[in-house]
Design an enzyme around this catalytic site. Sequence first.
Site, short mmCIF file in Angstrom:
data_model
loop_
_atom_site.label_atom_id
_atom_site.label_comp_id
_atom_site.label_asym_id
_atom_site.label_seq_id
_atom_site.Cartn_x
_atom_site.Cartn_y
_atom_site.Cartn_z
N GLU A 111 31.14 11.72 50.25
CA GLU A 111 30.73 12.28 48.95
C GLU A 111 31.29 11.38 47.85
O GLU A 111 32.16 10.55 48.10
CB GLU A 111 31.23 13.71 48.80
CG GLU A 111 30.38 14.71 49.59
CD GLU A 111 30.65 16.15 49.20
OE1 GLU A 111 29.69 16.86 48.90
OE2 GLU A 111 31.82 16.56 49.19
N HIS A 227 28.03 19.79 37.53
CA HIS A 227 27.46 19.10 38.69
C HIS A 227 26.23 18.34 38.22
O HIS A 227 25.40 18.89 37.49
CB HIS A 227 27.10 20.09 39.80
CG HIS A 227 26.93 19.42 41.11
ND1 HIS A 227 25.85 18.63 41.41
CD2 HIS A 227 27.72 19.38 42.21
CE1 HIS A 227 25.99 18.13 42.63
NE2 HIS A 227 27.12 18.57 43.13
N ARG A 273 31.46 12.40 39.46
CA ARG A 273 30.51 13.41 38.95
C ARG A 273 30.29 13.38 37.46
O ARG A 273 29.17 13.51 36.98
CB ARG A 273 31.05 14.81 39.28
CG ARG A 273 30.68 15.22 40.63
CD ARG A 273 31.07 16.62 40.92
NE ARG A 273 30.75 16.80 42.33
CZ ARG A 273 31.03 17.86 43.04
NH1 ARG A 273 31.65 18.86 42.49
NH2 ARG A 273 30.70 17.92 44.30
N HIS A 334 29.57 23.94 36.87
CA HIS A 334 29.79 24.10 38.30
C HIS A 334 31.17 24.62 38.67
O HIS A 334 31.31 25.53 39.48
CB HIS A 334 29.56 22.73 38.94
CG HIS A 334 29.60 22.73 40.43
ND1 HIS A 334 28.79 23.53 41.20
CD2 HIS A 334 30.36 22.02 41.31
CE1 HIS A 334 29.03 23.30 42.48
NE2 HIS A 334 29.98 22.41 42.57
N ARG A 369 37.74 17.18 39.26
CA ARG A 369 37.93 17.53 40.68
C ARG A 369 37.18 16.56 41.58
O ARG A 369 36.01 16.27 41.36
CB ARG A 369 37.41 18.94 40.92
CG ARG A 369 37.45 19.37 42.35
CD ARG A 369 36.84 20.74 42.49
NE ARG A 369 35.41 20.72 42.28
CZ ARG A 369 34.50 21.02 43.22
NH1 ARG A 369 34.89 21.37 44.42
NH2 ARG A 369 33.23 20.99 42.95
#
Length: 513
Positions: A111, A227, A273, A334, A369
């Site tokens: 990811e 997100h 992100r 998100h 995060r």
Amino acid sequence: MNRYDYVVVGSGIGGLYTALLAREHGSVLVLTKGSIDDCNTKYAQGGIAAAISKNDSPELHLKDTINAGDGLSNEETVRILVNEAPARIADLVGYRVPFDTLEGEIALTMEAAHSVPRVLHAGGDATGEYIEVTLSRQVRSLGVQVLENFLATEILVEKKKVAGIRALECRTGTVEEFGCRYLILATGGAGQLFKYNTNSDIATGDGVALAFNAGAEIADMEFFQFHPTALRMSGVIPFLISEAVRGEGGVLRNAEGKCFMADYHKKGDLAPRDIVARSIVNEMKKTGSDRVFLDVTRLPPNTVTARFPHIYRFCLDHGLDITRNLIPVAPAAHYMIGGIKTNSWGETNIAGLFATGEVACTGVHGANRLASNSLLEAIVFSKRIIERTGTKSKEKAAPIPGNKAIYPSLGQRPALRALSPAGLAALQQLHWDKVGIIRDKEGLNQAADTLAVWQQSLLPPTDQSSYELSNLILTGRLLTEAAFIREESRGAHFRTDFPRSTPKWQRNIIWKK
Ligand SMILES: Cc1cc2nc3c(=O)[nH]c(=O)nc-3n(C[C@H](O)[C@H](O)[C@H](O)COP(=O)(O)OP(=O)(O)OC[C@H]3O[C@@H](n4cnc5c(N)ncnc54)[C@H](O)[C@@H]3O)c2cc1C
């Protein structure tokens, strides 16, 4: 009033995992405001991060987490997170969470901002659902007492120590009190602050509001993760299209069909992100469109359907075959990075009060995060709460050494005239427009003024929706005022009037009533 050793509020991964461990140390009650599986946990798709492969190490996981945190992560808690991750994964396997395997080994995916494939998943893209179902089954079969439809409304504090919790039975409107030695808040996030969000309806900031009103410290609220890729189709909820889709080779294209992420970051589609989200906003502006597109049509159709069965099925049910067509996407709110400040044992500044999961701010995420670290954070720190409360030691736990902090107070703001009345839709629009992915002083100031007036004009809450609105307004104020104070850009917080980070702001903003 019934008394318990532990009252746990919330039945997502944080609440259920804590309850399962707590039952070995005393009586346990779980309160949850909906049914047991109403939570964000069951929507988690991508997976849970842990350094379990030969090519990985806790040190590398630490490095990636700290890089994502953009100068604000707490190294001590991150070290705990990454070192204890493999053992907590083993616990989940012990509870029979059926992680996907490849040739007999647990399968790992990549990811964004991870340096190696490190993300365990279950049911392809249904990791959260498998975890939630497994843990709730364990809770039921072991006879842990769970009261559904109980909304926690006030923390009872006596002589500066937690004494219990007051709760509203949502269907009958009766109010009950439950006494406890240890109160664990596992109430999740606050995605419902924003018009476009990926969260469950339960994500209304209740834990932050409960804890703040009881005198707990609340940290890092200005950092809210957006997100980059939620489905954007008219009449369809902004369903999450997991980052793992890009991890497996999906690429973003703008409305003109151009791949654009390489123009913004060396990691292209797997950039952090916040960068992907802002790049998408920029491309949407450039092309005059309210969406971009995620392209998985070049991947073998079998890979798409096997690896992302849930996403494939959801889109197909809405008339979109993603193996043949581009997926329209746009960013959505998100994850609440900030929350109730805890030390490395999940302990808050109020004796007997603990927080775990998304509602807690352990400092591991810093300003941003790392994907798939939140399910992990919940289990690592829930375990530590039980280690801490299960020992006889009365010694006060050491505070976490961390960044410098500032402690502003939530003051009054000038009254505004001709204001629209407070309501969920208006509140969500306000946050989306003024406190969203791209912020500035003027917008934040307007939002903060409006929220202050809404808060003053609220009548005392009486039912679930009025409590939730009141909690959202308070949580929104803590977020907006912190974003207003932080005159820089860092991690998930971006301001056009202060587009860079400055060393002076390598500090936390902490609220306390
Ligand atoms: C679509 C989506 C995808 C995600 N994907 C991933 C992923 O792949 N990997 C990852 O690590 N993270 C992911 N996340 C984030 C992660 O799922 C959450 O951070 C995590 O599940 C939160 O768990 P929790 O136990 O803290 O809260 P939740 O699971 O949200 O549970 C909160 C619980 O508290 C209850 N509650 C709230 N307020 C009250 C109250 N006042 N009284 C009583 N009960 C209350 C709720 O009803 C609920 O049961 C994702 C999130 C979403 C929304």
